[in-house]
Design an enzyme around this catalytic site. Structure first.
Site, short mmCIF file in Angstrom:
data_model
loop_
_atom_site.label_atom_id
_atom_site.label_comp_id
_atom_site.label_asym_id
_atom_site.label_seq_id
_atom_site.Cartn_x
_atom_site.Cartn_y
_atom_site.Cartn_z
N ASP A 10 0.88 -1.07 0.08
CA ASP A 10 0.05 0.08 0.12
C ASP A 10 0.89 1.43 0.04
OD1 ASP A 10 -2.22 1.62 0.37
OD2 ASP A 10 -2.15 1.50 2.52
N LEU A 11 0.21 2.35 -0.36
CA LEU A 11 1.07 3.61 -0.48
C LEU A 11 1.30 4.53 0.86
CD1 LEU A 11 3.21 5.30 -2.20
CD2 LEU A 11 1.16 6.58 -3.25
N ASP A 12 0.08 4.95 1.02
CA ASP A 12 -0.10 5.84 2.07
C ASP A 12 -0.04 5.18 3.53
OD1 ASP A 12 -0.35 8.17 3.39
OD2 ASP A 12 -2.72 8.27 3.30
N THR A 18 0.83 10.63 3.52
CA THR A 18 0.28 11.69 2.96
C THR A 18 -1.00 12.12 3.69
OG1 THR A 18 -1.07 10.30 1.32
CG2 THR A 18 0.89 11.08 0.72
N LYS A 46 -8.85 6.23 7.42
CA LYS A 46 -7.76 5.67 6.84
C LYS A 46 -8.18 4.38 5.89
CE LYS A 46 -3.94 5.23 9.38
NZ LYS A 46 -3.24 4.75 10.57
N SER A 115 -2.70 0.42 -4.39
CA SER A 115 -3.36 1.66 -3.77
C SER A 115 -4.47 2.16 -4.22
CB SER A 115 -2.09 2.67 -3.62
OG SER A 115 -2.70 3.90 -3.10
N ALA A 116 -5.19 2.55 -3.28
CA ALA A 116 -6.80 3.12 -3.81
C ALA A 116 -6.44 4.31 -4.40
CB ALA A 116 -7.53 2.98 -2.84
N LYS A 146 -10.92 -1.43 -1.16
CA LYS A 146 -10.72 -2.38 0.05
C LYS A 146 -11.93 -2.37 0.86
CE LYS A 146 -5.81 -1.26 -0.79
NZ LYS A 146 -4.70 -0.27 -0.03
N GLU A 170 0.28 -3.28 4.63
CA GLU A 170 -0.82 -2.50 4.77
C GLU A 170 -1.02 -1.90 6.20
OE1 GLU A 170 -3.63 -1.02 4.19
OE2 GLU A 170 -3.88 -1.52 2.17
N ASP A 171 -1.36 -0.61 6.17
CA ASP A 171 -1.66 -0.01 7.51
C ASP A 171 -3.26 0.08 8.00
OD1 ASP A 171 -2.23 1.93 5.61
OD2 ASP A 171 -1.96 3.68 7.04
#
Length: 216
Positions: A10-12, A18, A46, A115-116, A146, A170-171
Site C-alpha cells: 500500500d502507499l499511504d 500523505t 484511513k 493503492s486506492a 478495499k 498494509e496500515d
C-alpha cells in the site's frame, strides 16, 4: 525454501505518509461548509475511498448534498490535495521503505504498489521511487475499494505470481482484510491491537528485513 515471490505495498502510511495532506484538504472543505474536521476524524478515514470519505464527513457535519454537489466537492478537495502533493520530496519517504524495497529487489522478489489512490504516480515521481516497483496498481486501474481484494489480485496477476506467493504490506484494517480475502499473507504497519488479523505487525518498514519476510 521460502515461497514468497512478491511483495505488494500500500502507499499511504506504508511507503509515504500523505495523511497530513488529506487532512488539510478535508479540513478546508469542512470549514467552507461551516463545520470543523479534526485529526481524529481523519484517522477514521484511513483506507476509505474519497467518495465514502466525503459521505462520512458530510454526515458528521450534518450537511446534505445532492449527488452532483458531492461530485463537485470531492473534485474540489482532490484538486487541493494534488496541489499539495505536487510539492512532495524524497525526504517524505517513510523510514526504511527504500532500504526494504531495495532488499526485496536484490533478493529477486518482485514488487508492486497496490493503492486506492488515483494520485499514486504523482507521489512516486515526486518522491523519486517509481523505479522500485515492477507494477503499479492504483485507483485508476480498479473499481472496487478495499476490503475487496481487487487491487492486490490485479497486482499479483500483472506480476504473474500466484496470490499464495504474495505478501501485502498494509496500515489499514480494510487493507489487511483485502489481503486475507485475496489469499495472501499480510504484514500490518501500525498497532498490533488494531491490525490483529495480520500475520505480522511492525511499526514501519524500518523494522522489516528478509528474514522476517521469509518466516511468514
Amino acid at each position: 525454501m521460502s515461497t514468497i515471490k512478491a511483495c505488494i505495498f500500500d502507499l499511504d502510511g506504508v511507503i509515504v505518509d500523505t495523511a497530513v495532506y488529506h487532512y488539510k484538504a478535508w479540513k478546508r472543505l469542512a470549514n467552507e461548509l461551516g463545520f470543523d474536521f479534526t485529526e481524529e476524524d481523519n484517522e477514521k478515514l484511513k483506507g476509505v475511498s474519497r467518495t465514502r470519505s466525503l459521505e462520512l464527513i458530510l454526515q458528521w457535519g450534518g450537511v446534505t448534498k445532492t449527488d452532483a454537489e458531492k461530485e463537485e466537492l470531492a473534485t474540489r478537495k482532490n484538486s487541493w490535495y494534488v496541489e499539495m502533493i505536487s510539492h512532495m520530496t524524497p525526504e517524505e519517504i517513510l523510514p526504511g521503505a527504500k532500504e526494504f524495497l531495495q532488499a526485496c529487489i536484490d533478493a529477486g522478489i518482485k514488487t508492486a504498489l497496490g493503492s486506492a489512490s488515483k494520485n499514486s504516480m504523482t507521489i512516486l515521481q515526486k518522491t523519486g521511487i517509481a523505479h522500485f516497483f515492477n507494477v503499479v496498481i492504483d485507483g485508476n486501474k480498479v473499481s472496487k475499494p478495499k476490503p475487496d481484494p481487487e487491487v492486490f489480485l490485479k497486482g499479483a496477476e500483472e506480476l504473474n505470481i500466484p496470490a499464495a506467493n504474495c505478501v501485502v504490506f498494509e496500515d489499514a484494517i480494510a487493507g489487511v482484510e483485502a489481503a486475507i480475502a485475496g489469499g495472501m499473507k499480510v504484514v500490518g504497519i501500525g498497532a498490533p491491537d488494531v491490525l490483529d488479523e495480520a500475520n505480522l505487525v511492525v511499526k514501519g518498514l524500518n523494522e522489516m528485513n528478509l528474514e522476517k519476510l521469509r518466516s511468514l
